[in-house]
Design an enzyme around this catalytic site. Structure first.
Site, PDB file in Angstrom:
ATOM      1  NE  ARG A  62      -1.489  17.270   0.076  1.00 16.71           N
ATOM      2  CZ  ARG A  62      -2.748  16.604   0.028  1.00 16.71           C
ATOM      3  NH1 ARG A  62      -4.000  16.592  -0.272  1.00 16.71           N
ATOM      4  NH2 ARG A  62      -1.619  15.405   0.579  1.00 16.71           N
ATOM      5  CE  LYS A 171      -1.405  -1.696  -3.864  1.00 15.93           C
ATOM      6  NZ  LYS A 171      -0.002  -2.266  -3.496  1.00 15.93           N
ATOM      7  CG  ASP A 200      -1.621  -5.468  -9.222  1.00 14.79           C
ATOM      8  OD1 ASP A 200      -0.695  -5.789  -9.848  1.00 14.79           O
ATOM      9  OD2 ASP A 200      -2.195  -6.151  -9.079  1.00 14.79           O
ATOM     10  CG  HIS A 201       4.056  -3.167  -9.125  1.00 15.87           C
ATOM     11  ND1 HIS A 201       3.608  -3.204  -7.929  1.00 15.87           N
ATOM     12  CD2 HIS A 201       5.847  -3.965  -8.988  1.00 15.87           C
ATOM     13  CE1 HIS A 201       3.434  -3.853  -7.347  1.00 15.87           C
ATOM     14  NE2 HIS A 201       5.010  -3.710  -7.567  1.00 15.87           N
ATOM     15  CE  LYS A 205       6.538  -7.531  -9.841  1.00 13.37           C
ATOM     16  NZ  LYS A 205       7.886  -6.794  -8.780  1.00 13.37           N
ATOM     17  CD  GLU A 239       6.393  -7.223   0.351  1.00  8.40           C
ATOM     18  OE1 GLU A 239       7.188  -6.494  -0.741  1.00  8.40           O
ATOM     19  OE2 GLU A 239       6.077  -6.415   1.035  1.00  8.40           O
ATOM     20  CG  ASP A 258       0.325  -3.595   1.055  1.00  3.12           C
ATOM     21  OD1 ASP A 258       0.258  -2.360  -0.121  1.00  3.12           O
ATOM     22  OD2 ASP A 258       1.594  -4.075   1.167  1.00  3.12           O
ATOM     23  CG  HIS A 263       1.200  -6.846  -5.913  1.00  2.00           C
ATOM     24  ND1 HIS A 263       0.468  -5.851  -7.255  1.00  2.00           N
ATOM     25  CD2 HIS A 263       1.158  -6.280  -5.371  1.00  2.00           C
ATOM     26  CE1 HIS A 263       0.178  -4.989  -6.578  1.00  2.00           C
ATOM     27  NE2 HIS A 263       1.245  -5.289  -5.467  1.00  2.00           N
ATOM     28  CE  LYS A 362       4.955  -4.167   3.547  1.00  2.00           C
ATOM     29  NZ  LYS A 362       5.309  -4.045   1.896  1.00  2.00           N
TER      30      LYS A 362
END
Ligand code: BG6
Length: 514
Positions: A62, A171, A200-201, A205, A239, A258, A263, A362
């Site tokens: 943008r 995502k 989906d990263h 891996k 995390e 999330d 994941h 988290k």
């Protein structure tokens, strides 16, 4: 490769034989994901000479940004976030084919301008290019981007040929079953399924890719991989960090949307699915969908299968840290969970009766993603019931990150004249076996999209199968506002209710190292 050797990418060559001449367009080019992950991934593919020899990159956003500014900012981002040092010669070759297009995501004229830029790139290349659109914007504009790509004719470019356009969609893919189905319909209206790459990263891996190999290239596991021998399975994606600067996004999402819905469910699908008929993308994805569809509806309510919680102030890595409600961009009355734990039951022949526990959060005690498969202990074993024998259940722990590897816990006699035993660990670590400089997930996934391999991407029915499990829970939480929300101190392993969830069946989370 030493700096004196000729570098194939600098010589206009690609080591990847399947790579077509390509133009990648990143929507959301000035965003966080582009800076931290996408640009460094493209740069590292260039370092490895894995980009197509003819490669163009257009940033779309943008903000009005001049080409020179886009290039300079990208160089800075790569210097800061790339896993490998910045090489000016490689970068010069990448940036020679980079440009920026400013415009609104819902503005048809911006797509006409984008088309012109693509045509200029094609003129420079002297041939048509494969277009790869990477949608890494906030989810609110996924729909206008997909529609405009369709209406402008960019989506259908090269359909059915080797230069077929592709779209990578970041995502979150929807917020619930209904919105995911809607997004799938919009995507299908503008692209064919063969062109759609839902990312989906976690699937990129190395350790997650290795799950297939570990399971199906090591036949000793197969006879044990079922409810006769497995007591329960724990999946943890923990995390240490808090929400940081992503409060605005995170508060609309929460841990369940999330991390768990995507994941962690992917890890579960790979660890529990049946052996696919072949390594083809469709066969692997068929098995994942079958597994997800066999998961039983969650029991909702106070003594149910789910626990949600928010972190309060505490200590993280020895530092005092704020609670979730005090974080930047988080409303003081937020009802978003930063932790979720679940107990899942899989209704099939292999897994009936085996609880699968999963949790993610988290500000937990440490960063660790692992799958722990705990095997049954015999009731009347030779060494049972004698305090001299310190016995552990046999356990296979696959550590996804950090310190990637796997560990098998066995019992052994302690040397000496006393009749004592002790649990011991057979351990394999990636770093010691293979070295530590492995590609980042995004490198693998972008390359796969460029060469048209969808194995590590999610199919439309797969996202829906996963949302089908989570949507009733999320609706229930929304209706019973704040009831059932637990708290946990930052730096802990989560709320007591998550321990109780396992204790109800005589289990406990593994909260220590390996
Ligand atoms: C992202 C989430 O998908 O994954 C983030 O949106 C999370 O909240 C991240 O921090 C974790 O990824 P990784 O690769 O660091 O485990």
């Amino acid at each position: 490769m030493s700096d004196t050797e000729r570098h194939p990418f600098l010589d206009g060559l690609s080591k990847h034989r399947g790579a077509q001449p390509t133009c990648v367009v990143i929507f959301g080019a000035s965003g966080d994901l582009a800076a931290r992950k996408l640009l460094p991934a493209l740069y590292n593919l260039a370092v490895d000479s894995l980009l197509p020899a003819e490669f163009f990159l257009i940033g779309f956003g943008r903000k009005p940004v001049a080409d020179a500014e886009f290039k300079a900012q990208s160089a800075k981002d790569i210097t800061q976030f790339s896993r490998r040092a910045f090489r000016a010669d490689i970068w010069q070759r990448v940036e020679a084919n980079m440009s920026y297009q400013a415009g609104g995501y819902d503005e048809a004229a911006a797509y006409v301008a984008l088309k012109n830029q693509i045509e200029q790139a094609e003129q420079k290349a002297g041939r048509p290019l494969q277009l790869v659109f990477y949608v890494s914007t906030p989810p609110t504009v996924f729909e206008p981007i997909l529609e405009n790509l369709g209406q402008s004719g960019l989506a259908s470019r090269g359909q059915g040929t080797a230069l077929e356009s592709k779209v990578i969609i970041e995502k979150p893919f929807g917020r619930d079953l209904q919105s995911a189905m809607h997004l799938n319909r919009i995507a299908a209206r503008n692209f064919q399924e063969s062109q759609i790459y839902r990312i989906d990263h976690y699937l990129g891996k190395e350790t997650v890719q290795d799950l297939l190999v570990q399971r199906f290239a090591n036949p000793i596991y197969e006879p044990l991989w079922n409810n006769h021998h497995v007591d329960h399975v724990q999946l943890t994606v923990a995390e240490e960090l808090g929400v940081g600067s992503r409060g605005g996004y995170y508060d609309h999402s929460g841990a369940t949307r999330d991390m768990l819905q995507n994941h962690t469910m992917q890890l579960l699908a790979l660890i529990a699915m049946e052996q696919p008929q072949s390594l083809s993308a469709e066969h692997i994805r068929d098995e994942k969908v079958k597994l997800l569809s066999a998961i039983q509806p969650l029991n909702l309510g106070p003594q149910g299968d789910a626990v949600r919680a928010q972190y309060t102030a505490g200590l993280s890595a020895g530092e005092k840290v704020a609670g979730y409600l005090q974080e930047k961009d988080i409303p003081a009355t937020s009802e978003t969970e930063t932790f979720c734990a679940l107990r899942l039951a899989i209704h099939n022949y292999r897994w009936a009766g085996v609880p699968f526990y999963m949790r993610s959060g988290k500000r937990l005690a440490r960063r660790v993603s692992e799958i722990a498969i705990q095997f049954k202990q015999p009731k009347n074993g030779l060494f049972s019931g004698d305090s001299r024998y310190d016995l552990s259940p046999n356990r296979l722990v696959i550590q996804i990150q950090p310190d990637e590897g796997s560990t098998l816990v066995l019992n052994s006699k302690v040397p000496g004249l006393e009749p004592r035993t002790q649990p011991v660990r057979l351990s394999f670590r990636y770093a010691t076996t293979f070295g530590s400089n492995t590609p980042e997930a995004y490198e693998r996934l972008i390359l796969d999209a460029v060469v048209g391999d969808r194995t590590l991407f999610i199919r439309g029915d797969e996202t829906e199968a996963s949302w089908r499990i989570f949507t009733p829970l999320l609706n229930d939480w929304q209706q019973s506002v704040n009831q059932g929300m637990q708290t946990y101190a930052a730096g802990s392993w989560g709320p007591k209710a998550a321990d109780d969830l396992l204790a109800a069946q005589g289990h406990a989370w593994r909260n220590t190292g390996r």
